[in-house]
Design a protein around this motif. Structure first.
Motif, PDB file in Angstrom:
ATOM      1  N   ALA A  78     -39.670 -15.952   1.144  1.00  0.00           N
ATOM      2  CA  ALA A  78     -39.205 -14.551   1.208  1.00  0.00           C
ATOM      3  C   ALA A  78     -37.765 -14.592   1.876  1.00  0.00           C
ATOM      4  O   ALA A  78     -37.453 -15.347   2.823  1.00  0.00           O
ATOM      5  N   SER A  79     -36.957 -13.327   1.521  1.00  0.00           N
ATOM      6  CA  SER A  79     -35.572 -13.257   1.980  1.00  0.00           C
ATOM      7  C   SER A  79     -35.902 -12.133   3.125  1.00  0.00           C
ATOM      8  O   SER A  79     -36.434 -11.416   2.946  1.00  0.00           O
ATOM      9  N   CYS A  80     -34.936 -12.475   4.245  1.00  0.00           N
ATOM     10  CA  CYS A  80     -35.030 -11.608   5.209  1.00  0.00           C
ATOM     11  C   CYS A  80     -33.771 -11.162   5.805  1.00  0.00           C
ATOM     12  O   CYS A  80     -32.877 -12.160   5.664  1.00  0.00           O
ATOM     13  N   ALA A  81     -33.304 -10.228   6.586  1.00  0.00           N
ATOM     14  CA  ALA A  81     -32.144  -9.854   7.101  1.00  0.00           C
ATOM     15  C   ALA A  81     -32.028 -10.653   8.379  1.00  0.00           C
ATOM     16  O   ALA A  81     -32.980 -10.745   8.959  1.00  0.00           O
ATOM     17  N   THR A  82     -30.624 -11.020   8.711  1.00  0.00           N
ATOM     18  CA  THR A  82     -30.629 -11.555  10.130  1.00  0.00           C
ATOM     19  C   THR A  82     -30.675 -10.475  11.184  1.00  0.00           C
ATOM     20  O   THR A  82     -30.719  -9.330  10.850  1.00  0.00           O
ATOM     21  N   TYR A  83     -30.867 -11.133  12.537  1.00  0.00           N
ATOM     22  CA  TYR A  83     -30.933 -10.114  13.434  1.00  0.00           C
ATOM     23  C   TYR A  83     -29.472  -9.315  13.678  1.00  0.00           C
ATOM     24  O   TYR A  83     -29.683  -8.248  13.904  1.00  0.00           O
ATOM     25  N   GLU A  84     -28.540 -10.072  13.571  1.00  0.00           N
ATOM     26  CA  GLU A  84     -27.106  -9.587  13.657  1.00  0.00           C
ATOM     27  C   GLU A  84     -27.136  -8.342  12.597  1.00  0.00           C
ATOM     28  O   GLU A  84     -26.330  -7.200  12.732  1.00  0.00           O
ATOM     29  N   HIS A  85     -27.294  -8.535  11.394  1.00  0.00           N
ATOM     30  CA  HIS A  85     -27.315  -7.694  10.401  1.00  0.00           C
ATOM     31  C   HIS A  85     -28.186  -6.534  10.645  1.00  0.00           C
ATOM     32  O   HIS A  85     -27.592  -5.332  10.388  1.00  0.00           O
TER      33      HIS A  85
END
Length: 150
Positions: A78-85
């Motif tokens: 799965a794709s996920c957003a980074t914490y900073e994003h």
């Protein structure tokens, strides 16, 4: 890579697995508790971990405990957003969840029983945590899983 380098690398991996084993044992117990409720156990070779996919508890995503990954999804692709994003600090492309979790496996293998105390002293589950930012960096670039050296 020379034979000696391969042997040293293999030895380092074995020592890391042993050093992380207290948290791995806890991950195994948590994962086994999820099996009757639909979790599925498999070897995630790429992540150097055992994966409990379809884990029935948690808000979504994955959590690493030593060399065990508990994932609410069917796999780690799965794709996920980074914490900073997610925190609005910058715009970054999404990362593969398994790559992010592999960085945590490596961090556990280096810090062993100290990982969880260090993790929470560094800010816990947040963008402020250098261990999380390093895991995102690793997932984005394929290197830099250790936060205090890049």
């Amino acid at each position: 890579m020379s034979r000696a380098a391969r042997v040293l690398r293999g030895l380092a991996l074995v020592l890391g697995v042993v050093w992380a084993s207290p948290w791995t044992l806890l991950g195994l117990l948590a994962g086994l508790a999820g099996l009757p409720l639909g979790a599925r156990l498999r070897l995630a070779r790429r992540e150097r971990a055992l994966l409990f996919a379809g884990y029935p508890w948690g808000p979504g995503g994955a959590m690493t405990l030593g060399n065990v990954i508990l994932s609410t999804g069917p796999d780690l692709d799965a794709s996920c957003a980074t914490y900073e994003h997610r925190a609005g600090r910058c715009r970054q492309r999404q990362v593969r969840l398994g790559d992010h979790e592999r960085a945590h496996v490596y961090q556990y293998m280096l810090l062993g029983p100290l990982f969880v105390p260090v993790y929470f002293l560094c800010g816990g589950i947040s963008v402020r945590n250098p261990l999380e930012r390093a895991a995102d960096h690793y997932a984005l670039h394929g290197h830099g899983w250790w936060p205090w050296r890049r």
